[in-house]
Scaffold this motif. Structure first.
Motif, PDB file in Angstrom:
ATOM      1  N   SER A 109      40.926  39.135  48.525  1.00 51.71           N
ATOM      2  CA  SER A 109      40.061  40.227  48.069  1.00 51.71           C
ATOM      3  C   SER A 109      40.830  41.163  47.140  1.00 51.71           C
ATOM      4  O   SER A 109      40.307  41.616  46.112  1.00 51.71           O
ATOM      5  N   GLN A 110      42.077  41.447  47.488  1.00 48.80           N
ATOM      6  CA  GLN A 110      42.907  42.292  46.635  1.00 48.80           C
ATOM      7  C   GLN A 110      43.151  41.636  45.280  1.00 48.80           C
ATOM      8  O   GLN A 110      43.146  42.306  44.236  1.00 48.80           O
ATOM      9  N   ALA A 149      41.113  39.656  43.734  1.00 48.15           N
ATOM     10  CA  ALA A 149      39.879  39.797  42.951  1.00 48.15           C
ATOM     11  C   ALA A 149      39.757  41.195  42.367  1.00 48.15           C
ATOM     12  O   ALA A 149      39.379  41.372  41.199  1.00 48.15           O
ATOM     13  N   ARG A 150      40.095  42.207  43.158  1.00 46.03           N
ATOM     14  CA  ARG A 150      40.008  43.576  42.658  1.00 46.03           C
ATOM     15  C   ARG A 150      41.047  43.829  41.569  1.00 46.03           C
ATOM     16  O   ARG A 150      40.780  44.527  40.584  1.00 46.03           O
ATOM     17  N   HIS A 195      39.782  42.406  38.354  1.00 44.57           N
ATOM     18  CA  HIS A 195      38.787  43.257  37.708  1.00 44.57           C
ATOM     19  C   HIS A 195      39.473  44.353  36.897  1.00 44.57           C
ATOM     20  O   HIS A 195      39.046  44.680  35.775  1.00 44.57           O
ATOM     21  N   GLY A 196      40.534  44.926  37.472  1.00 48.01           N
ATOM     22  CA  GLY A 196      41.238  45.986  36.765  1.00 48.01           C
ATOM     23  C   GLY A 196      42.053  45.480  35.588  1.00 48.01           C
ATOM     24  O   GLY A 196      42.137  46.144  34.545  1.00 48.01           O
ATOM     25  N   ASP A 199      35.590  39.995  38.359  1.00 46.67           N
ATOM     26  CA  ASP A 199      35.850  39.645  39.748  1.00 46.67           C
ATOM     27  C   ASP A 199      34.953  38.457  40.106  1.00 46.67           C
ATOM     28  O   ASP A 199      34.458  37.765  39.216  1.00 46.67           O
ATOM     29  N   THR A 236      46.615  36.878  39.440  1.00 50.32           N
ATOM     30  CA  THR A 236      46.849  37.994  40.367  1.00 50.32           C
ATOM     31  C   THR A 236      47.426  37.597  41.721  1.00 50.32           C
ATOM     32  O   THR A 236      47.881  38.463  42.459  1.00 50.32           O
ATOM     33  N   ASP A 261      31.441  39.807  44.568  1.00 51.74           N
ATOM     34  CA  ASP A 261      32.100  40.970  43.974  1.00 51.74           C
ATOM     35  C   ASP A 261      33.622  40.832  44.142  1.00 51.74           C
ATOM     36  O   ASP A 261      34.208  39.914  43.649  1.00 51.74           O
ATOM     37  N   GLY A 262      34.245  41.763  44.857  1.00 53.81           N
ATOM     38  CA  GLY A 262      35.678  41.673  45.102  1.00 53.81           C
ATOM     39  C   GLY A 262      35.989  41.448  46.565  1.00 53.81           C
ATOM     40  O   GLY A 262      37.014  41.907  47.069  1.00 53.81           O
ATOM     41  N   ILE A 263      35.111  40.728  47.251  1.00 54.02           N
ATOM     42  CA  ILE A 263      35.197  40.620  48.706  1.00 54.02           C
ATOM     43  C   ILE A 263      35.203  39.162  49.157  1.00 54.02           C
ATOM     44  O   ILE A 263      34.459  38.333  48.648  1.00 54.02           O
TER      45      ILE A 263
END
Length: 234
Positions: A49-50, A52-53, A56-57, A62, A91, A216-218
């Motif tokens: 999950s981290q 993916a987030r 996104h940044g 994501d 990532t 999403d990011g989950i």
């Protein structure tokens, strides 16, 4: 006069110790394994999950914005393609890409890696050959459906099409070792729509495959049994 134990007394004492050990050691081993499994599950979900987030940044997408399936595995780059492989390549550190889970061998066995998952089978994705994966540094496996992203990203959590989407996978907290079997409820219904599922810390129930869903990011459990383990983990 010397005092000492007789041979009969020593043998009786050893017998009692043996019986107590036979009763308690399996319980201790099972409890230890259960704690290890739940810890690895939570750690892996948090790690992916981290990732993916972070993607996104760093790269602007994501899970919900993936628009292509993996093309070249560990060669996919997030600046050239929006696939889950490119996201994790950009990532996730220390992960080893596996193109097809069924190509892996079970240690000390001639059998190929396979999974037993009623949940994933119900979606039509019950074969290990259906999954790409990354083996993390601690040996845990994060596997995802090979066509993830082929339908323009992963729907949101409350999307009515979520249960039929291809945004699913599984975490094998035991690596390629057996039993490679989906965790199950001791009692109750193994559905996220229910709240009755309970999982006892016993080998028949606390197994190593945890289906997950991705949006999403989950990354989160896709079954009530997995959710129960996450919620009750210490």
């Amino acid at each position: 006069m010397r005092k000492a134990f007789t041979l009969a007394e020593v043998l009786i004492t050893l017998g009692v110790i043996g019986i107590v050990a036979a009763l308690t050691v399996p319980v201790l081993v099972s409890n230890t394994r259960g704690r290890q499994y739940s810890a690895k599950l939570k750690k892996t979900m948090a790690t992916v999950s981290q990732a993916a987030r972070m993607s996104h940044g760093m790269y602007g997408f994501d899970f919900s914005e993936i628009d292509e399936a993996c093309q070249n595995g560990q060669s996919d780059h997030p600046e050239n393609i929006r696939s889950i492989c490119s996201m994790l390549n950009g990532t996730l550190s220390g992960g080893t890409y596996i193109d097809k889970m069924s190509d892996l061998n079970i240690p000390d066995d001639s059998a190929k890696y396979s999974i037993k998952s009623p949940y994933l089978s119900s979606l039509g994705y019950g074969d290990a050959a259906d999954y790409h994966a990354y083996i993390l540094a601690d040996g845990t496996i994060f596997a995802f459906y090979k066509n993830l992203g082929g339908n323009n990203g992963c729907p949101g959590r409350l999307d009515p099409e979520f249960e039929t989407s291809n945004c699913v996978g599984f975490i094998d907290v035991n690596g390629v070792r057996v039993p490679n079997k989906e965790i199950n409820c001791t009692s109750g219904v193994n559905s996220l729509a229910e709240t009755s599922c309970v999982v006892r810390n016993e080998a028949i129930y606390m197994t190593d495959i945890f289906p997950v869903r991705i949006y999403d990011g989950i990354v989160e459990p896709a079954t009530a049994a997995g959710r129960y383990v996450v919620r009750t983990a210490k």
